[in-house]
Design an enzyme around this catalytic site. Structure first.
Site, PDB file in Angstrom:
ATOM      1  N   ASP A 144       8.904   2.645   0.103  1.00  0.00           N
ATOM      2  CA  ASP A 144       8.202   3.385   0.747  1.00  0.00           C
ATOM      3  C   ASP A 144       8.405   3.060   2.261  1.00  0.00           C
ATOM      4  O   ASP A 144       7.881   1.848   2.360  1.00  0.00           O
ATOM      5  CB  ASP A 144       6.748   3.062   0.217  1.00  0.00           C
ATOM      6  CG  ASP A 144       5.513   3.796   0.995  1.00  0.00           C
ATOM      7  OD1 ASP A 144       5.770   4.372   1.981  1.00  0.00           O
ATOM      8  OD2 ASP A 144       4.442   3.535   0.463  1.00  0.00           O
ATOM      9  N   LYS A 186       3.901   8.616   9.360  1.00  0.00           N
ATOM     10  CA  LYS A 186       3.489   8.403  10.645  1.00  0.00           C
ATOM     11  C   LYS A 186       4.674   8.649  11.541  1.00  0.00           C
ATOM     12  O   LYS A 186       4.413   9.718  12.069  1.00  0.00           O
ATOM     13  CB  LYS A 186       3.452   6.516  10.348  1.00  0.00           C
ATOM     14  CG  LYS A 186       2.327   6.156   9.302  1.00  0.00           C
ATOM     15  CD  LYS A 186       2.120   4.684   9.335  1.00  0.00           C
ATOM     16  CE  LYS A 186       0.782   4.632   8.539  1.00  0.00           C
ATOM     17  NZ  LYS A 186       0.853   4.059   7.153  1.00  0.00           N
ATOM     18  N   TYR A 240       0.991  -1.237  -0.026  1.00  0.00           N
ATOM     19  CA  TYR A 240      -0.154  -0.130  -0.006  1.00  0.00           C
ATOM     20  C   TYR A 240       0.912   1.487   0.004  1.00  0.00           C
ATOM     21  O   TYR A 240       1.808   1.443   0.681  1.00  0.00           O
ATOM     22  CB  TYR A 240      -0.960   0.018   1.358  1.00  0.00           C
ATOM     23  CG  TYR A 240      -1.884   1.266   1.385  1.00  0.00           C
ATOM     24  CD1 TYR A 240      -2.740   1.366   0.457  1.00  0.00           C
ATOM     25  CD2 TYR A 240      -1.528   2.121   2.340  1.00  0.00           C
ATOM     26  CE1 TYR A 240      -3.537   2.668   0.459  1.00  0.00           C
ATOM     27  CE2 TYR A 240      -2.359   3.430   2.600  1.00  0.00           C
ATOM     28  CZ  TYR A 240      -3.488   3.523   1.598  1.00  0.00           C
ATOM     29  OH  TYR A 240      -4.307   4.660   1.771  1.00  0.00           O
TER      30      TYR A 240
HETATM   31  C1  LIG Z   1       0.283   4.731   5.965  1.00  0.00           C
HETATM   32  C2  LIG Z   1       1.043   4.334   4.712  1.00  0.00           C
HETATM   33  C3  LIG Z   1       0.952   5.207   3.511  1.00  0.00           C
HETATM   34  C4  LIG Z   1      -0.160   6.457   3.316  1.00  0.00           C
HETATM   35  O1  LIG Z   1       0.054   7.526   4.380  1.00  0.00           O
HETATM   36  P1  LIG Z   1      -0.969   8.482   4.906  1.00  0.00           P
HETATM   37  O2  LIG Z   1      -0.202   9.155   5.840  1.00  0.00           O
HETATM   38  O3  LIG Z   1      -1.953   7.637   5.354  1.00  0.00           O
HETATM   39  O4  LIG Z   1      -1.330   9.005   3.315  1.00  0.00           O
HETATM   40  C5  LIG Z   1       1.643   5.159   2.302  1.00  0.00           C
HETATM   41  N1  LIG Z   1       2.591   4.225   2.335  1.00  0.00           N
HETATM   42  C6  LIG Z   1       2.621   2.941   3.579  1.00  0.00           C
HETATM   43  C7  LIG Z   1       3.718   1.999   3.311  1.00  0.00           C
HETATM   44  C8  LIG Z   1       1.822   3.499   4.774  1.00  0.00           C
HETATM   45  O5  LIG Z   1       2.098   2.633   5.568  1.00  0.00           O
END
Ligand SMILES: *Cc1c(COP(=O)(O)O)cnc(C)c1O
Length: 427
Positions: free
Chosen positions: A242, A270, A147
């Site tokens: 990511d 995060k 994701y």
């Molecule tokens: C949470 C997450 C996102 C999205 O971040 P948001 O602050 O919710 O937009 C993208 N990539 C990864 C790996 C994530 O865990």
């Protein structure tokens, strides 16, 4: 069936549904996959959440990852109050984002330059734009089961036909977004080779969660990540890690530091904001200097590098930089894994303080979505409410991971273990 007394959560939920879709502002907060009414929480302290009905919960969701220090960390609170006293939005150059940027770039060699944004989604969107500008190519390769936030080009999954032809994972995705993205399976070097042989020269970037943690926790073999890095390098495509969830979570340098692979670009979110809305993308200086105002890649934000969020982020990262907390959480994680794996029919996959509870048995480490035991989702919904009634708050989905924090201790593990045993008793 026992008639349930209407709780305040039920009442608030009915009101919330009347004014917002599903009564929530991010879908996984709703209880769609476990059934019932989401609990409306009023406060969090340490490892505990309190709801509007006065119930207390031991929290293993921890706001879906940002709160590695627990709720209400004293130093973060202090920093936030200090920032409030100085003005919470300046819209100018300011020293607070500089301090956070220096703190990170001085400790993570592959992040020579960094730009702050407001969410992980934005960070990914911007990093992809930089990759397209840097290569003059437009296609992106992503992996099934990873994701990357909700940008159009990332809300896609593999179609049933050709392995790499994507279908939208949401309504409202334009065909150009879908056509610009290819999808590969995780844990499969042969598929990588096939895709790069056909499409390598079209790829601006490959993006991967090096420790996929948004579809359960799907640890990748180091050789697989190495093969990916090698294929990308040979094809002239950028490697984007990511690390929105794994960054500052499994070590200060994230998974890149753990596996010893330096990405061209990396995205954070995060933990980097200490619980406030922050995202960031960074990497090699010559790539980042493609970004405006130096270069031709436009990317901006009215509230970007908000001083409250920057000070919160710095106060959080300062507590992580010496590595002590990661060692403590590794020990605690080991305790959790041992305790929960001792329960019949329960599998735990874990890396550091990220754990994934699988209600099913797996002969091998699960490394791709297709390897998840079929019964896992159904069984999770079944035990979720029992755990909730025993004061344990997990993410309301079988495919979300759990998090430990500085506020958890051996007692937290004992409580989770005995509640889970209880919830699995035949009724
Ligand atoms: C949470 C997450 C996102 C999205 O971040 P948001 O602050 O919710 O937009 C993208 N990539 C990864 C790996 C994530 O865990």
């Amino acid at each position: 069936m026992v008639e349930r007394i209407l709780s305040r959560s039920d009442d608030l939920y009915a009101r919330a549904c009347a004014v917002s879709p599903g009564g929530v502002h991010s879908p996984v907060r709703a209880f769609r996959s476990v059934g019932g009414t989401p609990r409306f929480m009023t406060s969090g302290h340490g490892a505990m959440l309190s709801d509007v009905d006065g119930r207390q919960y031991l929290d293993f969701c921890m706001a879906f990852g940002p709160l590695i220090l627990g709720h209400g960390n004293a130093a973060v609170r202090e920093a936030v109050i200090g920032a409030l006293d100085r003005g919470w939005s300046l819209g100018t150059a300011e020293p607070y984002s500089l301090e956070l940027a220096e703190f990170i770039t001085h400790r993570i060699p592959w992040v020579q330059s960094i730009r702050f944004v407001n969410s992980g989604t934005e960070a990914v969107m911007s990093a992809l734009r930089v990759a397209r500008a840097a290569t003059g190519r437009s296609r992106i390769l992503k992996f099934e089961g990873c994701y990357h936030g909700h940008a159009d080009s990332m809300l896609l999954r593999a179609g049933s036909g050709l392995a790499d032809a994507p279908v939208p994972d949401s309504a409202g995705i334009g065909i150009d977004a879908a056509q610009g993205t290819l999808i590969a399976p995780l844990d499969d070097e042969a598929a990588l080779e096939r895709i790069f042989a056909t499409h390598g020269a079209e790829l601006a970037a490959v993006i991967i969660e090096p420790l996929p943690a948004n579809n359960g926790l799907l640890p990748q073999r180091p050789e697989f990540l190495q093969a990916l890095a090698e294929q990308a390098r040979r094809a002239g495509a950028l490697l984007i890690f990511d690390e929105v969830i794994s960054g500052f979570r499994i070590g200060f340098q994230g998974y890149a530091g753990y596996c010893g692979i330096a990405p061209d670009l990396v995205t954070y979110g995060k933990i980097i904001g200490g619980g406030f809305p922050v995202g960031a993308y960074g990497g090699r200086r010559e790539l980042m200097e493609l970004v405006a105002p130096v270069g031709p890649v436009y990317q901006a934000g009215t509230l970007s590098a908000n001083p409250v969020a920057m000070c919160a982020g710095l106060a959080a990262l300062q507590q992580l930089a010496d590595g002590q907390l990661y060692r403590q959480l590794e020990t605690l994680g080991g305790t959790l894994q041992k305790a929960l794996s001792g329960i019949d029919g329960v599998t735990v996959q874990r890396h550091g303080s990220i754990f994934w509870l699988v209600l099913g048995t797996a002969a091998h480490t699960i490394r791709s979505p297709s390897a998840v035991p079929a019964e896992a989702g159904k069984r999770y919904a079944g035990i979720y409410h029992s755990l909730l009634d025993q004061g344990i708050y997990l993410a309301p989905s079988a495919f979300e991971v759990g998090f430990l924090s500085a506020a958890h201790d051996a007692g937290s593990i004992t409580a989770l273990t005995s509640a889970l045993r209880q919830s699995l008793l035949p009724r």
